[in-house]
Design a protein around this motif. Structure first.
Motif, PDB file in Angstrom:
ATOM      1  N   SER A   1       0.840  -1.169  -0.109  1.00  0.00           N
ATOM      2  CA  SER A   1      -0.134   0.119   0.044  1.00  0.00           C
ATOM      3  C   SER A   1       0.708   1.306   0.031  1.00  0.00           C
ATOM      4  CB  SER A   1      -0.733  -0.197   1.182  1.00  0.00           C
ATOM      5  OG  SER A   1      -1.423  -1.302   1.439  1.00  0.00           O
ATOM      6  N   ILE A   2       0.369   2.263  -0.447  1.00  0.00           N
ATOM      7  CA  ILE A   2       0.872   3.598  -0.329  1.00  0.00           C
ATOM      8  C   ILE A   2       0.291   4.534   0.739  1.00  0.00           C
ATOM      9  CG2 ILE A   2       1.666   3.545  -2.622  1.00  0.00           C
ATOM     10  CD1 ILE A   2      -0.656   5.343  -3.381  1.00  0.00           C
ATOM     11  N   GLY A   3       1.000   5.519   1.168  1.00  0.00           N
ATOM     12  CA  GLY A   3       0.300   6.529   2.214  1.00  0.00           C
ATOM     13  C   GLY A   3      -0.024   7.949   1.521  1.00  0.00           C
ATOM     14  N   VAL A   4      -0.035   8.969   2.151  1.00  0.00           N
ATOM     15  CA  VAL A   4      -0.256  10.159   1.624  1.00  0.00           C
ATOM     16  C   VAL A   4       0.591  10.769   0.685  1.00  0.00           C
ATOM     17  CG1 VAL A   4      -0.807  12.771   2.181  1.00  0.00           C
ATOM     18  CG2 VAL A   4      -1.781  10.704   3.682  1.00  0.00           C
ATOM     19  N   ALA A   5       1.772  10.418   0.992  1.00  0.00           N
ATOM     20  CA  ALA A   5       2.921  10.807   0.040  1.00  0.00           C
ATOM     21  C   ALA A   5       2.813  10.261  -1.361  1.00  0.00           C
ATOM     22  CB  ALA A   5       4.316  10.695   0.466  1.00  0.00           C
ATOM     23  N   GLY A   6       2.426   9.016  -1.645  1.00  0.00           N
ATOM     24  CA  GLY A   6       2.460   8.265  -2.785  1.00  0.00           C
ATOM     25  C   GLY A   6       0.995   8.836  -3.286  1.00  0.00           C
ATOM     26  N   GLU A   7      -0.042   9.130  -2.712  1.00  0.00           N
ATOM     27  CA  GLU A   7      -1.238   9.601  -3.203  1.00  0.00           C
ATOM     28  C   GLU A   7      -0.925  10.915  -3.923  1.00  0.00           C
ATOM     29  OE1 GLU A   7      -4.400  10.004  -0.312  1.00  0.00           O
ATOM     30  OE2 GLU A   7      -4.154   7.642   0.072  1.00  0.00           O
ATOM     31  N   ARG A   8      -0.272  11.625  -3.248  1.00  0.00           N
ATOM     32  CA  ARG A   8       0.021  13.015  -3.920  1.00  0.00           C
ATOM     33  C   ARG A   8       1.471  13.115  -4.878  1.00  0.00           C
ATOM     34  NH1 ARG A   8      -2.864  13.609   0.376  1.00  0.00           N
ATOM     35  NH2 ARG A   8      -4.049  15.535   0.826  1.00  0.00           N
ATOM     36  N   GLN A   9       1.715  11.820  -5.065  1.00  0.00           N
ATOM     37  CA  GLN A   9       3.006  11.579  -6.122  1.00  0.00           C
ATOM     38  C   GLN A   9       4.296  12.283  -5.558  1.00  0.00           C
ATOM     39  OE1 GLN A   9       1.403  11.613  -9.894  1.00  0.00           O
ATOM     40  NE2 GLN A   9      -0.554  11.148  -9.367  1.00  0.00           N
ATOM     41  N   VAL A  10       4.679  12.500  -4.224  1.00  0.00           N
ATOM     42  CA  VAL A  10       5.926  13.021  -3.912  1.00  0.00           C
ATOM     43  C   VAL A  10       6.867  12.037  -4.591  1.00  0.00           C
ATOM     44  CG1 VAL A  10       7.452  13.225  -1.966  1.00  0.00           C
ATOM     45  CG2 VAL A  10       5.016  13.696  -1.678  1.00  0.00           C
ATOM     46  N   ARG A  11       7.925  12.483  -5.253  1.00  0.00           N
ATOM     47  CA  ARG A  11       8.727  11.723  -6.134  1.00  0.00           C
ATOM     48  C   ARG A  11       9.915  10.857  -5.228  1.00  0.00           C
ATOM     49  NH1 ARG A  11       8.751  13.344 -11.661  1.00  0.00           N
ATOM     50  NH2 ARG A  11       7.018  15.027 -11.819  1.00  0.00           N
ATOM     51  N   TYR A  12       9.644  10.678  -4.076  1.00  0.00           N
ATOM     52  CA  TYR A  12      10.448   9.655  -3.329  1.00  0.00           C
ATOM     53  C   TYR A  12       9.415   8.960  -2.260  1.00  0.00           C
ATOM     54  CZ  TYR A  12      11.487  14.033  -0.519  1.00  0.00           C
ATOM     55  OH  TYR A  12      11.153  15.220   0.027  1.00  0.00           O
ATOM     56  N   ALA A  13       8.243   8.981  -2.626  1.00  0.00           N
ATOM     57  CA  ALA A  13       6.973   8.068  -1.837  1.00  0.00           C
ATOM     58  C   ALA A  13       7.533   6.430  -1.887  1.00  0.00           C
ATOM     59  CB  ALA A  13       5.769   8.409  -2.321  1.00  0.00           C
ATOM     60  N   THR A  14       7.251   5.854  -0.754  1.00  0.00           N
ATOM     61  CA  THR A  14       7.498   4.456  -0.676  1.00  0.00           C
ATOM     62  C   THR A  14       6.230   3.665  -0.819  1.00  0.00           C
ATOM     63  OG1 THR A  14       6.952   4.632   1.584  1.00  0.00           O
ATOM     64  CG2 THR A  14       9.422   5.069   1.001  1.00  0.00           C
ATOM     65  N   MET A  15       6.471   2.470  -0.812  1.00  0.00           N
ATOM     66  CA  MET A  15       5.418   1.530  -0.922  1.00  0.00           C
ATOM     67  C   MET A  15       5.573   0.353   0.461  1.00  0.00           C
ATOM     68  SD  MET A  15       4.314  -1.139  -4.087  1.00  0.00           S
ATOM     69  CE  MET A  15       4.639   0.299  -4.989  1.00  0.00           C
ATOM     70  N   SER A  16       4.466   0.092   0.937  1.00  0.00           N
ATOM     71  CA  SER A  16       4.931  -0.589   2.506  1.00  0.00           C
ATOM     72  C   SER A  16       3.863  -1.588   2.413  1.00  0.00           C
ATOM     73  CB  SER A  16       4.465   0.455   3.555  1.00  0.00           C
ATOM     74  OG  SER A  16       5.435   1.397   3.457  1.00  0.00           O
ATOM     75  N   HIS A  17       4.270  -2.725   3.345  1.00  0.00           N
ATOM     76  CA  HIS A  17       3.746  -3.965   3.476  1.00  0.00           C
ATOM     77  C   HIS A  17       3.934  -4.763   4.811  1.00  0.00           C
ATOM     78  CE1 HIS A  17       7.387  -4.955   1.610  1.00  0.00           C
ATOM     79  NE2 HIS A  17       6.948  -3.990   0.765  1.00  0.00           N
TER      80      HIS A  17
END
Length: 600
Positions: free
Chosen positions: A165-181
C-alpha cells in the motif's frame, strides 16, 4: 508445452487498471535462467514492456512486483520481492526490495511477476488471487497510512490477503514516496508515486499455488544448513543491535555524513547510538517473514511513537540534518513511515534545504540545522505538498534546479537519488560505487563500502584495486537481489557464487555453476545500464556532486581526505574498461532470443 523450471510458474500477470484488462505473458526458460527473478527479471520486464522515453508517472509506464525461484522455499530470508519501474525521482530504472508475507502470497497466485499498468478511473484496490483479478473502490482508505490501509483491506476482504500500500505521499505523488507491507518498505526511487499515479492505493494478493521443486530433499538439506549458518558470528551485530550499530563506528572513522556532508563526524552521535537507544528506548525485536536473523529493532520516543530503527533512517534524519535529540529523530522516522516517505531522500533533501537557508538562498527562516521541531514540520509539508514541501517533494536535484544560485553543487544526490550514509571522500571504493551505479547513489546495489571497511585497501586514496573490489560487490549484489536473498547473509558465504549455484540447482533442476552466475551478474548489471541508456543516460551522469571533489574533510591528527576529480575520473575509466564498456560507459548491445541485450 513443457513445464517451467522448478521454482517458477513461467508466466507474468499483466493488469491494466484503466479497463480491468488482464492477460498472462509466458516467460521463456532462457529468460528465467539469464535474469533469475527479482531485480534481474524486473529489468528485463521493464525493458520489454515499458515504452522508451515514457514519463514514469504516465499510465502506460509499467510497475512490476517480481518474485524469484527461492520464494516459497524453506531457505531463510527468501520471502522477498522486488518492485521495479522507471523512477519519477531519477528518470532511470529503479528497483526496491522488501521482505514480507506479500512475497509468498503474491507468488502463490501462480505468477513469477505481477505487472500493473494504466490509471484507474477512481481510487482503487487491486485484488489478485488464483481465481482472478478484482478492482474495488478504495475511496474510504484515501488519506490513510499504508499500514492503516493494509489493515482496512484485510478487515474488509479477509485476513488471508496481503497488501502492498501507499500513504499520503504516494497519493500526492511525492517523487520519493514509498510502498509498504507488513511494516516493511520498498523505499527508494519513488515507487509509491508510480502506484499513486495509477490511482491504486493497495495491491492485495492471496494464493496457495506452489511451484514445483526439482529436488525437494536437497532443498530441505540446504535450507537446514543455511539456517544454522545464519545464527553465526557473521549476522551477530544485526541480531544484537541492528544496523544502527554502524553509527558510532562510522563516526569514529570520519565517515558519518553530517549537516549535508559539510562534516564527516557528528559530536552528538552518542545520543543516537544503538547502544544508548537499546538501553533507554527499546521496545521489541522482530523478524521478517521466513527469516532466522531477526534484525528489526523497534524503539519508542517519549511520546510513545514507535519506529523501526536502522542506521540509514537515523543518519538521514539525525546527523545529516544536525538533529541530535533521539525523541525527535524517532518521531521523524515514524512520521516518514506514516506519510510513506523514503527516509534517505527526505533527510538528504531537507538537509540541502537547511544549507540553502543558511546561505540565504531560501527564505524559510524556521528551517535550520539541528531543529527537530522544524524537521517534523517540513516532513508534514512534504507529505502534504504544502508550503516549502511543494518544492522539496521533487527531491534535491530538481529543487536545486529551481533554486539555482550554485545550490546544485551541494545537492546530495547521484542521478537524482539522494546519497546514503557513507562519506565518499573517506570511503573511495564507495565513491566509485555511488557514481556509477544504475540506480544512483545507493548502498544496496553497490556494496563497495565492504572493500573500504575490510582493511585491505587505503580507503582515502582510490586506485584500480578499489575499482575491482567495487565491481565484485556490485556483481554479488546483482545475484543476491535477483535470487532474492537478504544482504545480511552475505558474510556466511565463503565462495558466494558457487554456494548460490548450490542453492539454485536443486530448486530449478538446472546444472548451474558459480561461473554461470558470475556471467548472470554481469548481464544484469549491464542490462540496467542499457535500460538507462535508452532513457537518456549519458556518461556525465556517472559522477559525484561538486562538493565531494572540491572540498576536503577532516580526519584525525589534523589530516584531511580529498577526492580530486581526476582520481574519480581515472577510477570510472577503469570501471568502464573492466566492465567491457566503451569510453563513454555504453555497453555493446546484441540481438538474442530474449530480445536486445548487453554483451556480458
Amino acid at each position: 508445452m513443457t513445464s517451467p523450471p522448478g521454482g517458477y510458474f513461467g508466466q507474468a500477470l499483466l493488469v491494466d487498471v484503466s479497463e480491468g484488462d488482464v492477460r498472462r505473458v509466458p516467460l521463456p526458460d532462457g529468460v528465467l535462467r539469464e535474469y533469475l527473478g527479482g531485480a534481474g527479471l524486473g529489468t528485463w520486464l521493464s525493458t520489454e514492456l515499458g515504452p522508451a522515453g515514457i514519463d514514469p508517472l504516465d499510465p502506460a509506464a509499467p510497475l512490476s512486483f517480481v518474485f524469484s525461484p527461492l520464494v516459497g522455499t524453506p531457505l531463510t530470508t527468501s520471502a522477498k520481492f522486488a518492485v521495479v519501474a522507471k523512477s519519477p525521482l531519477t528518470g532511470l530504472l529503479t528497483d526496491a526490495l522488501a521482505s514480507s508475507h506479500f512475497a509468498i502470497s503474491g507468488k502463490f497466485t501462480g505468477h513469477d511477476a505481477i505487472v500493473i499498468t494504466g490509471r484507474a478511473a477512481g481510487p482503487t484496490h487491486v485484488l489478485i488471487s488464483e481465481e482472478g483479478v478484482e478492482l474495488v473502490d478504495a475511496t474510504p482508505e484515501l488519506g490513510l497510512s499504508a499500514t492503516a490501509a493494509e489493515e482496512a483491506v484485510r478487515e474488509k476482504y479477509g485476513r488471508r490477503w496481503r497488501a502492498a500500500s501507499i500513504g499520503v505521499a504516494g497519493e500526492r505523488q511525492v517523487r520519493y514516496a514509498t510502498m509498504s507491507h507488513d511494516g516493511r518498505h520498498a523505499g527508494r526511487g519513488g515507487l509509491g508515486a508510480v502506484l499513486g499515479a495509477k490511482n491504486v492505493k493497495c495491491v492485495a494478493v492471496q494464493g496457495s499455488r506452489r511451484s514445483e521443486l526439482a529436488d525437494r530433499a536437497a532443498v530441505l538439506a540446504a535450507a537446514k544448513d543455511l539456517r544454522n549458518r545464519s545464527f553465526g558470528p557473521a549476522t551477530a551485530k544485526y541480531r544484537e543491535l541492528g544496523t544502527l550499530s554502524n553509527l558510532l563506528a562510522f563516526n569514529a572513522i570520519n565517515t558519518l555524513p553530517t549537516r549535508n556532508f559539510q562534516s564527516s563526524t557528528f559530536a552528538e552521535a552518542p545520543a543516537l547510538s544503538a547502544e544508548d537507544l537499546a538501553e533507554s528506548r527499546s521496545v521489541a525485536r522482530s523478524t521478517c517473514a521466513s527469516c532466522s536473523i531477526g534484525c528489526e529493532h523497534i524503539y519508542a520516543s517519549k511520546s510513545g511513537k514507535k519506529a523501526r530503527v536502522e542506521y540509514e533512517n537515523v543518519f538521514a534524519l539525525g546527523p545529516m540534518c544536525g538533529v541530535s535529540d533521539p525523541d525527535q529523530v524517532l518521531e521523524a522516522s515514524a512520521r516518514c513511515d506514516e506519510l510513506g516517505l523514503d527516509t534517505i531522500s527526505a533527510g538528504g533533501t531537507i538537509a540541502w534545504a537547511m544549507e540553502c537557508v543558511d546561505r540565504g538562498l531560501l527564505d524559510v527562516p524556521w528551517l535550520r540545522f539541528g531543529d527537530g521541531a522544524a524537521l517534523l514540520r517540513v516532513l508534514d509539508e512534504i507529505g502534504e505538498r504544502t508550503g516549502i514541501g511543494k518544492l522539496l517533494a521533487q527531491g534535491s536535484r530538481s529543487a536545486a534546479e529551481v533554486v539555482g544560485q550554485g545550490s546544485s553543487a551541494f545537492a546530495p544526490h547521484v542521478k537524482g537519488l539522494e546519497m546514503p550514509g557513507y562519506e565518499p571522500r573517506t570511503m573511495q571504493s564507495m565513491a566509485l560505487g555511488l557514481a556509477v551505479n544504475a540506480r544512483g547513489a545507493d548502498h544496496n546495489r553497490s556494496g563497495a563500502y565492504e572493500a573500504d571497511l575490510a582493511g585491505g585497501l587505503d580507503r582515502v586514496h582510490g586506485t584500480d584495486e578499489h575499482v575491482r573490489a567495487a565491481i565484485e560487490t556490485e556483481d554479488r549484489a546483482a545475484v543476491m537481489d535477483s535470487l532474492i536473498l537478504c544482504k545480511f547473509l552475505r558474510g556466511v558465504f565463503t565462495e558466494p557464487f558457487e554456494e548460490w549455484a548450490g542453492l539454485l540447482g536443486p530448486i530449478t533442476g538446472w546444472d548451474i555453476t558459480g561461473t554461470e552466475l558470475r556471467e548472470t551478474a554481469q548481464r544484469i548489471v549491464l542490462a540496467k545500464r542499457a535500460f538507462n541508456l535508452r532513457e537518456g543516460w549519458t556518461a556525465a551522469d556517472d559522477w559525484l556532486p561538486e562538493r565531494f571533489l572540491d572540498d576536503s574533510v577532516e580526519l584525525d591528527s589534523g589530516r584531511t581526505a580529498t577526492l580530486p576529480a581526476e582520481r574519480l575520473r581515472a577510477m570510472i575509466d577503469t570501471y568502464y574498461a573492466e566492465r567491457g564498456l566503451d569510453q563513454h560507459g555504453r555497453p555493446q548491445l546484441v540481438q538474442t532470443d530474449s530480445g536486445t541485450e548487453p554483451t556480458p
